[in-house]
Design an enzyme around this catalytic site. Sequence first.
Site, mmCIF file in Angstrom:
data_model
loop_
_atom_site.group_PDB
_atom_site.id
_atom_site.type_symbol
_atom_site.label_atom_id
_atom_site.label_comp_id
_atom_site.label_asym_id
_atom_site.label_seq_id
_atom_site.Cartn_x
_atom_site.Cartn_y
_atom_site.Cartn_z
ATOM 1 N N GLY A 33 -10.099 -3.353 -2.305
ATOM 2 C CA GLY A 33 -11.006 -4.385 -1.813
ATOM 3 C C GLY A 33 -12.452 -4.099 -2.151
ATOM 4 O O GLY A 33 -13.210 -5.002 -2.521
ATOM 5 N N ASP A 43 0.814 -1.213 0.000
ATOM 6 C CA ASP A 43 0.000 0.000 0.000
ATOM 7 C C ASP A 43 0.848 1.264 0.000
ATOM 8 O O ASP A 43 0.602 2.180 -0.785
ATOM 9 C CB ASP A 43 -0.936 -0.015 1.216
ATOM 10 N N VAL A 98 -5.307 2.525 -0.060
ATOM 11 C CA VAL A 98 -5.344 1.914 -1.390
ATOM 12 C C VAL A 98 -5.843 0.483 -1.301
ATOM 13 O O VAL A 98 -6.639 0.027 -2.137
ATOM 14 C CB VAL A 98 -3.954 1.963 -2.049
ATOM 15 N N ASP A 99 -5.418 -0.256 -0.286
ATOM 16 C CA ASP A 99 -5.926 -1.612 -0.082
ATOM 17 C C ASP A 99 -7.436 -1.606 0.145
ATOM 18 O O ASP A 99 -8.156 -2.458 -0.373
ATOM 19 C CB ASP A 99 -5.236 -2.267 1.106
ATOM 20 N N VAL A 100 -7.913 -0.660 0.945
ATOM 21 C CA VAL A 100 -9.353 -0.581 1.224
ATOM 22 C C VAL A 100 -10.128 -0.306 -0.059
ATOM 23 O O VAL A 100 -11.127 -0.968 -0.360
ATOM 24 C CB VAL A 100 -9.629 0.510 2.276
#
Length: 371
Positions: free
Chosen positions: A176, A143, A171-173
């Site tokens: 997802g 991230d 960014v991961d959120v």
Amino acid sequence: MSQPSALQDLVIVDFSRVLAGPLATMVLADLGAEVVKVERPGVGDDTRHWGPPFDERGEATYFQSVNRNKDSVAIDLGTDAGRDEARALIARADVVVENFRPGLMASLGLDYKSLAGDKPELVYCSVTGFGGSGAGAALPGYDLLVQAVGGLMAITGAPDGEPQKAGVALVDVITGLFAAVGILAALRHRERTGEGQLVEVDLLSSLLAALVNQGSAYTLAGAVAGRMGNAHPSIAPYELYPTGDGDLVLAVGNDKQFAALCAVIGLEPDARFATNKERVAHRDALRDVLVQRLAARPAAEWVPALSAARVPAGQVNDVAGAFAFATSLGLDPVVEVPRADGSTARLTRNPINMSATPPAYRTAPPDLPST
């Protein structure tokens, strides 16, 4: 009688770890999907060991943030027996999710191409850092790295300071959530046609899409944004201001709200601030005037006065204050999810409200299975 769920009877085999993939599958699990999380024997998901902080049982709170409503199985994918076990799980699944480095699942015979011949209805979601093929496939997808190379850090932080990352793995959120949307769209296509498909989502493309107005400023006008601290490139006043005691956020989005702000703080009409365009053009002068006016009272007094006039305003909360504020508004931000040992895990609730098939909180994040 249990309440119906939107995704009941949907089975997901989840090979993903850390954040983007597990968040996607937890969102779907909250909505009723059965999720089987495949973990490495004796080790499990990396985030099981990411701490502090740990809860009262010594479990990493990071892992628990994105793994409720899941079952866990420990499978060694490096063995023939383990791969056979994984294929047996996939045989009864509707969806597979994975975020290994590109090429790994193909080497195990567990990639979409290897599986779709026998199971053409399968929806298979791959999450990567920089794409599953091409020059980006070999790059590690973390991230912080993507926030840096994807432009987010360049527009975050003070103008005279260093680039800053967001306070969470944003960014991961985002990735997802895009993955969950892609999976649901693929399932809708399957309902109509009976055909599954490969869904691919990568961190960099997800971040670029999430740049929204800053991205379109570049693609449409060639404008490359820089760091502006808490100010907004297109709206004013829209930032953090000092007061007589404490800081105050103003998020004035239109001329009506600005007129209401002026009425509350006693600011006389000024041609420089008549429209948002003019306010942006004269943002430094506007800030000076507002700082002078706001110094007359503490932030704790300005907030109720401005809110009563429907001016978007608030103080900066820490995380505890944020949960307390949401609770005061009746949003019930915390849910208690039962554990197998009879205790409960206090977790952030799913933000989706549905009148007929709301999210459910059946089980806390699973313990790592013994081998």
